[in-house]
Every structure is written in structure tokens, then in C-alpha cells.
Design an enzyme around this catalytic site. Sequence first.
Site, PDB file in Angstrom:
ATOM      1  N   LYS A 297       8.124  -4.149  -7.154  1.00 15.75           N
ATOM      2  CA  LYS A 297       7.027  -5.139  -7.222  1.00 15.75           C
ATOM      3  C   LYS A 297       7.244  -6.056  -8.428  1.00 15.75           C
ATOM      4  O   LYS A 297       7.595  -5.583  -9.524  1.00 15.75           O
ATOM      5  CB  LYS A 297       5.714  -4.376  -7.363  1.00 15.75           C
ATOM      6  CG  LYS A 297       4.463  -5.247  -7.394  1.00 15.75           C
ATOM      7  CD  LYS A 297       3.210  -4.371  -7.512  1.00 15.75           C
ATOM      8  CE  LYS A 297       1.917  -5.145  -7.486  1.00 15.75           C
ATOM      9  NZ  LYS A 297       0.732  -4.290  -7.591  1.00 15.75           N
TER      10      LYS A 297
ATOM     11  N   SER B 241      -2.795  -4.857  -3.950  1.00 15.82           N
ATOM     12  CA  SER B 241      -1.984  -5.990  -4.326  1.00 15.82           C
ATOM     13  C   SER B 241      -0.492  -5.818  -4.065  1.00 15.82           C
ATOM     14  O   SER B 241       0.236  -6.804  -4.016  1.00 15.82           O
ATOM     15  CB  SER B 241      -2.188  -6.283  -5.817  1.00 15.82           C
ATOM     16  OG  SER B 241      -1.718  -5.206  -6.603  1.00 15.82           O
TER      17      SER B 241
ATOM     18  N   SER C  75      -4.050  -0.384  -5.212  1.00 13.54           N
ATOM     19  CA  SER C  75      -2.991  -1.305  -4.781  1.00 13.54           C
ATOM     20  C   SER C  75      -1.726  -0.673  -4.249  1.00 13.54           C
ATOM     21  O   SER C  75      -0.853  -1.391  -3.759  1.00 13.54           O
ATOM     22  CB  SER C  75      -2.622  -2.247  -5.919  1.00 13.54           C
ATOM     23  OG  SER C  75      -3.594  -3.245  -6.015  1.00 13.54           O
TER      24      SER C  75
HETATM   25  N1  GLN Z   1      -7.738  -4.407  -4.963  1.00 15.48           N
HETATM   26  C1  GLN Z   1      -8.034  -3.999  -6.300  1.00 15.48           C
HETATM   27  C2  GLN Z   1      -8.284  -5.189  -7.164  1.00 15.48           C
HETATM   28  O1  GLN Z   1      -8.289  -6.244  -6.662  1.00 15.48           O
HETATM   29  C3  GLN Z   1      -6.950  -3.131  -6.818  1.00 15.48           C
HETATM   30  C4  GLN Z   1      -5.864  -3.848  -7.513  1.00 15.48           C
HETATM   31  C5  GLN Z   1      -4.797  -2.939  -8.004  1.00 15.48           C
HETATM   32  O2  GLN Z   1      -4.841  -1.728  -7.802  1.00 15.48           O
HETATM   33  N2  GLN Z   1      -3.868  -3.518  -8.727  1.00 15.48           N
HETATM   34  O3  GLN Z   1      -8.482  -5.087  -8.330  1.00 15.48           O
END
Ligand code: GLN
Length: 474
Positions: free
Chosen positions: A74, A149, A173
Amino acid sequence: MFNDYADLRKELSEGKVTCTDIVNYYLENIKKGKHLNAFLLVFQEEALQRAAEIDKKIKAGKAGRLAGMVIAVKDVLSIKGRRLTCSSKILENFEALYTATAVQRLIDEDAIIIGKTNCDEFAMGSSNENSAFGNVLNPFDNTRVPGGSSGGSAAAVAADMCMVSIGTDTGGSIRQPAAFCGVVGLKPTYGRISRYGLTAFASSFDTIGPFSRSAYNTALVLEVMSGKDPKDSTSADHAVDNYSSGLELAKPGSLKIGVISDLDDSGLNHEVKEAVDSAVKKLADAGAEIVQLKMPELKYSIQTYYILTTAEASSNLARYDGARYGVRSPEASNMEDMYVNSRTKGFGTEVKRRIMLGTYVLSHGYYDAYYKKAQKVRRIIKEDFQKAFKKVDFIILPTTPTTAFKLGEKTADPLEMYLNDIYTTSSNISGNPAVSIPAGFDKSKLPIGLQIIGKDFDEKGILMLGNYLMKTLN
Ligand code: GLN
């Protein structure tokens, strides 16, 4: 398709396949799947060069534990000399100065890094629609999101563009995109894997973990990445288990499985619910004791998560000021204008929203009402988990309330988007390890994810149970 690394390794040592063949295979799939937009960078030549080197090592019997495993990373993790964009315009031209410990450990064991994957900007999002470099499409249905994400990492494994990918999980994420893309996604215990070289979003929540197709591949990669790192003082000085050996669950009948009886299921799709219920029933049929847990404070997880992580993000992202990193706006005649214009142009809408929210909850006069209160709730949620794990070995719940949603479906309403994280954020608040495993498909043939939360540092346990369930469910 190369599914299990153990089989692949055998073929490699028998000379039936070479690392060069493997890299070529994945490069071909990356080309075929270009429309998915899963990769921001592909290291074609370097990967082939490394494959040739590792082929020699294998012949000489000197290859590392991950020889020939093709891994995508990532784009929030540093690899020296490579662009590190965090899917943000503000870092569009930034090159990493060193390599993240987690990635270095993979390289040291002869994994082959094939490229960097797309994600939500600074890992903020649940659909990958917040990337400055375009959406990622769900390989199962190109009109739907892959989750976020770490959407590119999940899609890359699902579309067979790499054997394993690395993502990060601050609030879901890894697990949420794993669920949407039908792969295994593991968030380790906070501190299990060093965060050195990971671009900070919310430092007390951020974790790094793998996506793959099997419990074994996940376990092996976890084993390599885990362990104390002097460069990250929050990395845990806790022995690293032999995660990858003995993943077969001998006696499912001896387990105590917790299900949360007061889980907020108002947005829970019935097909997802049925899939999780039927997995629990299978365990009960095998003799496991099913324990109903009351965890009333979990309903505050989303609020707590969005107060604390935005507070941390507002502080962490203060460093992108146009002076030290990445993009600087040329339209400025003094320093303040330079800061304002660089940040205004460089950050996307969601990142700005979070910086503003975070700045607000930390501001004088509101700090006690929001930030301090949320810290207290965090402690209560953590204690709730500790109490629960005195009664049960594992907690099973859905990973997400629904299967993958349509592109654009939730972009107009941030709250609706945040509610996607309803079942994942609590274990980031508490720090417990959790894994999402594929648990069948809904009527539209979209993958469903089942989540297992474990005791602190019981990654082995959740992988063993996950392994068992994957075999019985799919
Ligand atoms: N979807 C969550 C957010 O928007 C989690 C993001 C993540 O785990 N990096 O913060």
C-alpha cells in the site's frame, strides 16, 4: 493461480517453476487488470531482476523464507527511493528516504515487491474513492467499490495480481476491503508490527497487516513482519509465535465463542447476518460453546473513533506544509500564504474535513467535551473487551454491515460512509487482533466477510479458527 505459498515453495525447490515465471505471471495479470486501477506503481524491471537473483539463491539452497512470494505494498509505506504518495496530491512528487521495517523484513526474506497499491488519501476512507489518483474498481463487479482504505491492496489479491499484499488498518482498512473483495485480511494487535516507515494517520490506532487468499500465507507474512523494532518505541516486545505452523484447529468443540447480543444491527443486511449466523451454528454443531455477550458501550465506537483519530490526524498531518515535504504552491508571497495555498491545493476534501474536525475537538474549550471524553470511552471499550475475553476465546461478528456498495453511492454523505466501519473500529479502539475471512457470497455473487476478534497477541488463534471456518464454509 498460485494459491498457497507452501505448495509454490515446493514447486520452486523442485525446479517446476521459477521466480521469473511467477513474476511474469503476475505482471501479465496486472496488465490485464489495469482498468481496476489497483496499482499506482509497478516495479516491472526490478521485480524481474530480483526474481533472477532469487532463482539463483534457490538453486544454491540459500533462499529466504518468502523466496518468490510476490507482494504489493500500500502506498502509505515507505520503500527507499520510491515515490510515496499516500494517494495525495500533496506528496505527488515525494520519494521515500528509507524503507519501512515491515517491508524491509519481507525483502530480507526474499519476497519480491511488485509495486505500490492505490488507497484512500492518507488512508482515510472506506471505498477508495478518496484517492487523488482515481477510484479502484471491485474485481467482482466493476460498478462497485473494493472497500477502503486499502482498496488497491485488496483488489490486487482478489484479481490475482500478486500473492500477498500489505495494507494498513486504523479503523477497518484491511478487514473491510478484504470482506468486499473476498480475501483474508488481518489486522494484528496494536504494536505487533513496527510502524516505522508507515505514514502516520492516527498513531495510536495504526496497524500494518497482510491480505492473501489463505490463512497460511497470512500467517507466514505476519510472522516475518512481526516483532520489536528499536525504531518504533510502540512496537511490542512480545515473543513472535510460530504463526504459520500447526494452523489446523484440532478441537473446535472445546472453544468458547462470543457473539455480541446487543450488536447494533440496524444497518445489517440480512444475507450478511445469515452467513455469520450459519458459521456460528456450524461451530455450535461441532460442540463449541456459544456465549452471548452484552457489550453496550460498543455502540459508541464510531463516535469515539472519529473523535480520536481526527484529533491525531490533525496533528500528524500538520507536517505537510509545503515547506518540508512534497508539493509547494507557487502562488504565495509570504510564508502563511504558502502554507495555506499548499494545504488547500494539496489535500482532498475528506482529509480537510478530518483535519478540521480534529482541530475542533482538540481546541481550547472543546477538548474536555470531546477529546478527553472520547479517551475515557476508549478505556471503557478496552475494558469491555478484556472482560469479554475472560469469558470467551474469540468473538465472531460481521466485518461489514453490507457487501460492496456501488461507486458513488455513499460519497455525498460522509456519515453514511463512516457507518461502514461500525463493526471494525472497536478492535482498533481496544487494540485487539482481528481477521476478516471470506464467508460465502450474497445473491448478487458479492463476497461476504466474517470477522473474528481475538485476545491481545492471539493472532495464531484467530488464524486457526479462520482456517477452520474457511474450510467448512467455502
Ligand atoms: N474507513 C475508516 C476511516 O475512514 C478506516 C480507515 C483506516 O483504517 N485507515 O477512517
